[in-house]
Write an enzyme that holds these catalytic residues in place. Structure first.
Site, PDB file in Angstrom:
ATOM      1  N   GLY A 137      34.797  40.635  38.031  1.00  0.00           N
ATOM      2  CA  GLY A 137      36.074  40.760  37.316  1.00  0.00           C
ATOM      3  C   GLY A 137      37.039  42.139  37.596  1.00  0.00           C
ATOM      4  N   HIS A 138      36.411  43.040  38.204  1.00  0.00           N
ATOM      5  CA  HIS A 138      37.147  44.328  38.300  1.00  0.00           C
ATOM      6  C   HIS A 138      37.356  44.945  39.717  1.00  0.00           C
ATOM      7  CE1 HIS A 138      37.748  48.441  36.953  1.00  0.00           C
ATOM      8  NE2 HIS A 138      38.136  48.042  35.948  1.00  0.00           N
ATOM      9  N   PHE A 139      38.124  44.274  40.256  1.00  0.00           N
ATOM     10  CA  PHE A 139      39.211  43.552  40.530  1.00  0.00           C
ATOM     11  C   PHE A 139      39.006  42.510  41.547  1.00  0.00           C
ATOM     12  CE2 PHE A 139      40.954  47.529  38.869  1.00  0.00           C
ATOM     13  CZ  PHE A 139      41.804  47.234  37.881  1.00  0.00           C
TER      14      PHE A 139
END
Length: 104
Positions: free
Chosen positions: A26-28
């Site tokens: 999720g990052h990124f």
């Protein structure tokens, strides 16, 4: 983390966040980078190893360049004027720096 190198006033170790770390998807998406909170977690682990203290407070932290998954970086803690300063660098490039407080 790699084998640390420490003294009373300085602690150094090598860190590497693996590409499969659970925070990365999720990052990124598509271009992951290691979140600042994971770098601060590494500071906390190093403080525990060096001084047997837990990270009580982040006084200041500045993230100036990204660390990408799988890259190695050097983490250094040092005591200066009663404060614990940290610096994270890769190939002499500063990635993050700051001041933390520990507590027994």
């Amino acid at each position: 983390m790699d084998q640390p190198n420490s003294s009373d006033n300085r602690y150094r170790t090598v860190l590497c966040v693996p590409p499969e770390h659970p925070c990365l998807p999720g990052h990124f998406p598509g271009q992951p980078l290691v979140p600042g909170v994971v770098l601060l977690e590494q500071v906390a682990i190093a403080l525990r190893s060096w001084r047997n203290q837990r990270l009580a407070r982040v006084v200041e932290a500045k993230f100036v360049a990204p660390l990408y998954p799988g890259e190695q970086a050097e983490l250094e803690l040092g005591e200066q004027a009663g404060r614990i300063r940290f610096a994270i660098s890769r190939d002499s490039q500063l990635l993050a720096r700051g001041v933390v407080e520990g507590q027994a």
